[in-house]
Design a protein around this motif. Structure first.
Motif, PDB file in Angstrom:
ATOM      1  N   GLU A 249      17.106 -42.279 -47.237  1.00 40.60           N
ATOM      2  CA  GLU A 249      17.356 -43.201 -46.128  1.00 40.60           C
ATOM      3  C   GLU A 249      17.246 -44.643 -46.646  1.00 40.60           C
ATOM      4  O   GLU A 249      16.154 -45.146 -46.878  1.00 40.60           O
ATOM      5  N   LEU A 250      18.385 -45.285 -46.813  1.00 39.21           N
ATOM      6  CA  LEU A 250      18.400 -46.628 -47.402  1.00 39.21           C
ATOM      7  C   LEU A 250      17.636 -47.636 -46.550  1.00 39.21           C
ATOM      8  O   LEU A 250      17.101 -48.607 -47.068  1.00 39.21           O
ATOM      9  N   ALA A 251      17.582 -47.398 -45.250  1.00 39.88           N
ATOM     10  CA  ALA A 251      16.894 -48.332 -44.358  1.00 39.88           C
ATOM     11  C   ALA A 251      15.395 -48.375 -44.628  1.00 39.88           C
ATOM     12  O   ALA A 251      14.726 -49.352 -44.293  1.00 39.88           O
ATOM     13  N   HIS A 252      14.868 -47.321 -45.251  1.00 37.45           N
ATOM     14  CA  HIS A 252      13.436 -47.252 -45.530  1.00 37.45           C
ATOM     15  C   HIS A 252      13.087 -47.815 -46.906  1.00 37.45           C
ATOM     16  O   HIS A 252      11.919 -47.859 -47.273  1.00 37.45           O
ATOM     17  N   THR A 253      14.094 -48.224 -47.654  1.00 40.15           N
ATOM     18  CA  THR A 253      13.878 -48.733 -49.007  1.00 40.15           C
ATOM     19  C   THR A 253      13.552 -50.223 -48.985  1.00 40.15           C
ATOM     20  O   THR A 253      14.213 -50.996 -48.282  1.00 40.15           O
ATOM     21  N   CYS A 254      12.535 -50.606 -49.738  1.00 38.96           N
ATOM     22  CA  CYS A 254      12.211 -52.028 -49.886  1.00 38.96           C
ATOM     23  C   CYS A 254      12.911 -52.524 -51.151  1.00 38.96           C
ATOM     24  O   CYS A 254      12.439 -52.289 -52.263  1.00 38.96           O
ATOM     25  N   TYR A 255      14.038 -53.202 -50.978  1.00 38.24           N
ATOM     26  CA  TYR A 255      14.906 -53.512 -52.111  1.00 38.24           C
ATOM     27  C   TYR A 255      14.295 -54.528 -53.068  1.00 38.24           C
ATOM     28  O   TYR A 255      14.468 -54.418 -54.287  1.00 38.24           O
ATOM     29  N   TYR A 256      13.581 -55.499 -52.570  1.00 45.37           N
ATOM     30  CA  TYR A 256      13.012 -56.488 -53.478  1.00 45.37           C
ATOM     31  C   TYR A 256      11.900 -55.861 -54.321  1.00 45.37           C
ATOM     32  O   TYR A 256      11.742 -56.191 -55.501  1.00 45.37           O
ATOM     33  N   LYS A 257      11.159 -54.933 -53.736  1.00 44.77           N
ATOM     34  CA  LYS A 257      10.139 -54.230 -54.526  1.00 44.77           C
ATOM     35  C   LYS A 257      10.802 -53.317 -55.555  1.00 44.77           C
ATOM     36  O   LYS A 257      10.318 -53.192 -56.685  1.00 44.77           O
TER      37      LYS A 257
ATOM     38  N   VAL B  67       6.641 -46.482 -54.222  1.00 44.35           N
ATOM     39  CA  VAL B  67       6.315 -47.383 -53.117  1.00 44.35           C
ATOM     40  C   VAL B  67       7.589 -48.037 -52.586  1.00 44.35           C
ATOM     41  O   VAL B  67       7.792 -48.146 -51.373  1.00 44.35           O
ATOM     42  N   ALA B  68       8.464 -48.460 -53.500  1.00 43.02           N
ATOM     43  CA  ALA B  68       9.709 -49.120 -53.082  1.00 43.02           C
ATOM     44  C   ALA B  68      10.625 -48.173 -52.306  1.00 43.02           C
ATOM     45  O   ALA B  68      11.287 -48.579 -51.348  1.00 43.02           O
ATOM     46  N   LEU B  69      10.656 -46.904 -52.714  1.00 44.62           N
ATOM     47  CA  LEU B  69      11.569 -45.955 -52.071  1.00 44.62           C
ATOM     48  C   LEU B  69      10.969 -45.257 -50.860  1.00 44.62           C
ATOM     49  O   LEU B  69      11.681 -44.945 -49.899  1.00 44.62           O
TER      50      LEU B  69
ATOM     51  N   ASP C 229       0.050 -43.391 -49.379  1.00 42.32           N
ATOM     52  CA  ASP C 229      -0.127 -42.269 -50.317  1.00 42.32           C
ATOM     53  C   ASP C 229       0.126 -42.638 -51.778  1.00 42.32           C
ATOM     54  O   ASP C 229       0.130 -41.747 -52.637  1.00 42.32           O
ATOM     55  N   TYR C 230       0.331 -43.937 -52.051  1.00 41.34           N
ATOM     56  CA  TYR C 230       0.573 -44.341 -53.433  1.00 41.34           C
ATOM     57  C   TYR C 230      -0.303 -45.541 -53.794  1.00 41.34           C
ATOM     58  O   TYR C 230      -0.820 -46.238 -52.920  1.00 41.34           O
ATOM     59  N   ALA C 231      -0.463 -45.770 -55.087  1.00 41.59           N
ATOM     60  CA  ALA C 231      -1.276 -46.886 -55.563  1.00 41.59           C
ATOM     61  C   ALA C 231      -0.659 -48.209 -55.121  1.00 41.59           C
ATOM     62  O   ALA C 231       0.561 -48.309 -54.910  1.00 41.59           O
ATOM     63  N   ASN C 232      -1.500 -49.231 -54.999  1.00 41.06           N
ATOM     64  CA  ASN C 232      -1.035 -50.540 -54.548  1.00 41.06           C
ATOM     65  C   ASN C 232       0.085 -51.075 -55.447  1.00 41.06           C
ATOM     66  O   ASN C 232      -0.048 -51.107 -56.674  1.00 41.06           O
ATOM     67  N   PHE C 233       1.162 -51.483 -54.810  1.00 40.85           N
ATOM     68  CA  PHE C 233       2.349 -51.912 -55.553  1.00 40.85           C
ATOM     69  C   PHE C 233       2.049 -53.083 -56.483  1.00 40.85           C
ATOM     70  O   PHE C 233       2.442 -53.072 -57.659  1.00 40.85           O
ATOM     71  N   TRP C 234       1.361 -54.087 -55.981  1.00 41.27           N
ATOM     72  CA  TRP C 234       1.139 -55.294 -56.775  1.00 41.27           C
ATOM     73  C   TRP C 234       0.159 -55.039 -57.916  1.00 41.27           C
ATOM     74  O   TRP C 234       0.282 -55.638 -58.989  1.00 41.27           O
ATOM     75  N   LEU C 235      -0.772 -54.138 -57.710  1.00 38.26           N
ATOM     76  CA  LEU C 235      -1.667 -53.735 -58.785  1.00 38.26           C
ATOM     77  C   LEU C 235      -0.883 -53.032 -59.885  1.00 38.26           C
ATOM     78  O   LEU C 235      -1.090 -53.282 -61.079  1.00 38.26           O
ATOM     79  N   CYS C 236       0.021 -52.151 -59.482  1.00 37.14           N
ATOM     80  CA  CYS C 236       0.857 -51.441 -60.451  1.00 37.14           C
ATOM     81  C   CYS C 236       1.715 -52.410 -61.253  1.00 37.14           C
ATOM     82  O   CYS C 236       1.825 -52.306 -62.488  1.00 37.14           O
ATOM     83  N   LEU C 237       2.319 -53.374 -60.553  1.00 42.06           N
ATOM     84  CA  LEU C 237       3.180 -54.344 -61.227  1.00 42.06           C
ATOM     85  C   LEU C 237       2.375 -55.178 -62.227  1.00 42.06           C
ATOM     86  O   LEU C 237       2.837 -55.418 -63.358  1.00 42.06           O
ATOM     87  N   SER C 238       1.194 -55.597 -61.840  1.00 44.33           N
ATOM     88  CA  SER C 238       0.333 -56.385 -62.732  1.00 44.33           C
ATOM     89  C   SER C 238      -0.058 -55.577 -63.960  1.00 44.33           C
ATOM     90  O   SER C 238      -0.072 -56.095 -65.090  1.00 44.33           O
ATOM     91  N   ALA C 239      -0.369 -54.295 -63.760  1.00 39.01           N
ATOM     92  CA  ALA C 239      -0.750 -53.434 -64.881  1.00 39.01           C
ATOM     93  C   ALA C 239       0.410 -53.278 -65.857  1.00 39.01           C
ATOM     94  O   ALA C 239       0.221 -53.330 -67.084  1.00 39.01           O
ATOM     95  N   VAL C 240       1.614 -53.102 -65.339  1.00 40.09           N
ATOM     96  CA  VAL C 240       2.793 -52.936 -66.200  1.00 40.09           C
ATOM     97  C   VAL C 240       3.019 -54.190 -67.051  1.00 40.09           C
ATOM     98  O   VAL C 240       3.317 -54.095 -68.248  1.00 40.09           O
TER      99      VAL C 240
END
Length: 258
Positions: free
Chosen positions: A132-140, A218-220, A225-236
């Motif tokens: 469902e594309l409407a549920h996708t956060c495209y910038y994330k 998280v984006a899709l 139920d998933y790890a914090n997006f910004w924490l994941c991005l910082s770790a990467v």
């Protein structure tokens, strides 16, 4: 600085010109993996009781596209070190040596991010209405793809610097790529692993792939139920900086450049 950037741009463009001859084959190869994985997960496994797993699995696929391309990139990089040594020519150009290696990483970043983006519409068609594309956060989603591509681009330099010759290439797959992928959340989330095996989940935080996979999910699928997006991005990003720094240090010792 302008001259440095122009030289870097020319180095990147030269690599892209070579790569364009293989781009169709690359897309076909990855598409086969994407389509077959989705087919088995979404259309075969429901007969065995596993349902509504297609999009979850597709997020793992998107996270892993660049990782599997890393091996081919390491092969090319090490082959160059043992053969034509084009990298030595790049390091003799009138730019700081770190710029020469950053240009190589920038080239890898472009191809990894491009191949990953190409897989998005292919996955959408293969999922046949399940996404469902409407549920996708495209910038994330875009931020996650950029971050993972940066990591893979830096990881290539570090992985190539960890082996002495082509005969040792198997070590890259067996010791790094496969464990990172298999324990990187391709078939599970970090929170589900934590609920089942907390100790293993904590050990797995040293695996960059778990952060990449979680950020895509998280984006899709949303943050729940998933790890914090910004924490994941910082770790990467932190893992990326570490890999580039270690790769630069090791290659500097090996190639003896200034």
């Amino acid at each position: 600085m302008h001259k440095y950037l122009t030289t870097c741009k020319n180095l990147i463009w030269a690599d892209l010109v070579v790569f364009k001859h293989n781009i169709v084959d690359k897309i076909i190869d990855i598409s086969i993996w994407v389509i077959l994985t989705i087919f088995v997960t979404e259309y075969v496994m429901p007969f065995f009781g596993l349902t509504n797993f297609g999009l979850f699995q597709f997020a793992g696929i998107i996270a892993g596209v660049g990782l599997f391309e890393v091996y081919a990139s390491v092969v090319d990089f090490v082959a160059d070190l043992e053969g034509d040594r084009v990298i030595n020519y790049n390091l003799t150009l009138p730019i700081p040596s770190i710029f020469a290696l950053m240009s190589k990483s920038a080239y890898y970043f472009i191809i990894y991010s491009a191949l990953t983006c190409v897989m998005l519409p292919i996955g959408y068609v293969a999922l046949w209405g399940q996404w469902e594309l409407a549920h996708t956060c495209y910038y994330k989603l875009m931020l996650a793809i950029v971050a993972q591509s940066i990591f893979y681009a830096c990881f290539v330099l570090w992985a190539a610097s960890m082996i002495d010759n082509m005969a040792q290439l198997g070590k890259i797959w067996a010791r790094f790529i496969f464990p990172m992928w298999f324990m990187g959340g391709f078939q599970f989330s970090w929170l589900s692993l934590y609920k089942a095996m907390p100790l293993v989940a904590y050990i797995n935080v040293v695996n960059p792939m778990i952060y990449i996979t979680e950020s895509i999910r998280v984006a899709l699928l949303g943050q729940a139920d998933y790890a914090n997006f910004w924490l994941c991005l910082s770790a990467v990003i932190c893992f990326s900086a570490f890999c580039f720094a270690m790769g630069f240090r090791n290659l500097k010792k090996r190639l003896d450049f200034v």
